[in-house]
Structure formats: C-alpha cells, structure tokens
Design a protein around this motif. Structure first.
Motif, mmCIF file in Angstrom:
data_model
loop_
_atom_site.group_PDB
_atom_site.id
_atom_site.type_symbol
_atom_site.label_atom_id
_atom_site.label_comp_id
_atom_site.label_asym_id
_atom_site.label_seq_id
_atom_site.Cartn_x
_atom_site.Cartn_y
_atom_site.Cartn_z
ATOM 1 N N SER A 1 0.804 -1.218 0.000
ATOM 2 C CA SER A 1 0.000 0.000 0.000
ATOM 3 C C SER A 1 0.841 1.274 0.000
ATOM 4 O O SER A 1 0.338 2.336 -0.333
ATOM 5 N N PHE B 1 1.179 2.884 -3.519
ATOM 6 C CA PHE B 1 -0.098 3.475 -3.924
ATOM 7 C C PHE B 1 -0.352 4.774 -3.168
ATOM 8 O O PHE B 1 -0.794 5.754 -3.751
ATOM 9 N N ALA B 2 -0.078 4.784 -1.876
ATOM 10 C CA ALA B 2 -0.274 5.995 -1.072
ATOM 11 C C ALA B 2 0.648 7.110 -1.554
ATOM 12 O O ALA B 2 0.241 8.276 -1.620
ATOM 13 N N LYS B 3 1.861 6.748 -1.909
ATOM 14 C CA LYS B 3 2.808 7.745 -2.409
ATOM 15 C C LYS B 3 2.333 8.301 -3.756
ATOM 16 O O LYS B 3 2.355 9.515 -3.970
ATOM 17 N N TRP B 4 1.879 7.421 -4.644
ATOM 18 C CA TRP B 4 1.378 7.862 -5.933
ATOM 19 C C TRP B 4 0.152 8.752 -5.760
ATOM 20 O O TRP B 4 0.016 9.771 -6.429
ATOM 21 N N ARG B 5 -0.755 8.370 -4.843
ATOM 22 C CA ARG B 5 -1.969 9.154 -4.611
ATOM 23 C C ARG B 5 -1.620 10.534 -4.064
ATOM 24 O O ARG B 5 -2.214 11.545 -4.464
ATOM 25 N N THR B 6 -0.635 10.603 -3.169
ATOM 26 C CA THR B 6 -0.214 11.892 -2.620
ATOM 27 C C THR B 6 0.403 12.772 -3.702
ATOM 28 O O THR B 6 0.103 13.958 -3.785
ATOM 29 N N GLU B 7 1.248 12.193 -4.543
ATOM 30 C CA GLU B 7 1.863 12.960 -5.627
ATOM 31 C C GLU B 7 0.815 13.439 -6.630
ATOM 32 O O GLU B 7 0.869 14.582 -7.096
ATOM 33 N N PHE B 8 -0.134 12.569 -6.971
ATOM 34 C CA PHE B 8 -1.196 12.963 -7.886
ATOM 35 C C PHE B 8 -2.043 14.077 -7.289
ATOM 36 O O PHE B 8 -2.396 15.040 -7.974
ATOM 37 N N SER B 9 -2.363 13.961 -6.010
ATOM 38 C CA SER B 9 -3.159 14.977 -5.332
ATOM 39 C C SER B 9 -2.446 16.328 -5.333
ATOM 40 O O SER B 9 -3.065 17.367 -5.566
#
Length: 194
Positions: A12, A15-23
């Motif tokens: 996870s 995914f959390a890192k990608w979601r933070t960068e996308f956000s």
C-alpha cells in the motif's frame, strides 16, 4: 511481531505515495487556473460539448442528463443566493441591506464562483464516464423529462428572482466598480487648460 503498518503495508505504500503525488499535482494545476475564470469556463464548455455530443451520438442516457441538469440547477441556486438568507435571519438582523439607510454589506455567495465551476466540471466528467456503462441507460421518453426540467427551472428561477427583488441584491458584479467622486480644483483646472 507485526510492524505498525500491518501485513500489507509494503503493497500500500507505493499506492499511497502515488496518490499523494497525484493529489499535489492536481491541486497545483487547480491553483494555477484559479485566476483565469474565462479560460476555466471555456474548458468547462468544451467538456459539456463533448458530453452533449456523446449523448447525442449514443441516443441514450437521458436519466443521467436529467440528473446532471437537476444538479447544475441546484448549484446555480447556491451560486445566486447570499451566504446568509435574510428570510431566515430576521431575528438576528438581515445580512443584506433592505433600506437605503442600512449599512452597506457586500454580497457574499453561498457557493463561490470557483467551487461552482469546479462542481459543474466534475459533474460533467462524472456524467461522461457514466455514459460508458449500460446500466445507467434507462429507457425513458425524454421529451417528458426535458419539459419537466424546464418547468422546474422556470419555477425555481422565478422564486430566486423574486427573492432578489424583495431583498434588493444583485449577485453579479462585472468588473471593478468606479466611483465618480468630486474632482479637486487642481484636476478641474488641468482639464480646462488642455
């Protein structure tokens, strides 16, 4: 002994890192487009045109379009309404001046322009994605939905316009206001000497 993050923590974390960068990137672009309302609204019109073309060529998804229309109408009411409704705040004093002797209080919208734009754009994007799933294509006689939406629009706008007339507020201010105060003697003499 398990780690503090649990068994599936290594899976996870990316995914959390990608979601933070996308956000962060998404928020960066939202912040950059904030001072450009004309460009934002033209972009939304383009998204709306793509949605309309999709519905036209597919010849369906009228329930989705009707729901989208009701949602946009609800957003429009929030955009045209003051943050404090004078009818509801009679006991505490009206937020908008109702007489010429009242103190000037600026019009503050219940739904600011940027949030209005963002919600409409998201709604068109979600409705566009919904057109790719046949479960949302409920067969209906669309002229009845269209007629009902127009009736609802007219009645709602009539009520909103009567509210604006009753409490004497205009939710639009185009451009910066200019005040024509008294000119000084020096400014008048310079104007006559030219």
């Amino acid at each position: 002994m398990e780690g503090a993050l649990g068994d599936n923590a290594p899976d996870s974390v990316p995914f959390a890192k990608w979601r933070t960068e996308f956000s962060r990137a998404f928020q960066h672009y939202l912040d950059r487009c904030t001072p450009h309302p004309v460009g934002r609204w033209f972009g939304t019109l383009a998204v709306a045109a793509i949605y309309v073309l999709r519905v036209y060529f597919v010849q369906g998804f009228y329930i989705v379009s009707y729901g989208l229309g009701i949602y946009v109408l609800n957003l429009l009411i929030g955009f045209l309404s003051p943050i404090v409704d004078p009818e509801l705040e009679v006991l505490e004093g009206a937020a908008l001046p109702t007489r010429g002797s009242d103190e000037f209080k600026p019009f503050i919208r219940r739904l600011p322009e940027f949030k209005f734009w963002y919600a409409i754009t998201k709604a068109f994007c979600v409705a566009f994605v919904m057109t790719f799933f046949s479960i949302f294509d409920v067969p209906v006689f669309w002229p009845i939905l269209l007629f009902y939406w127009f009736v609802l629009f007219v009645l709602t706008m009539k009520r909103q316009i009567l509210h604006m007339i009753k409490y004497k507020y205009v939710p639009f201010n185009i451009g910066k206001q200019k005040y024509g105060g008294k000119k000084t003697a020096a400014a008048r003499s310079n104007a006559f000497s030219d």
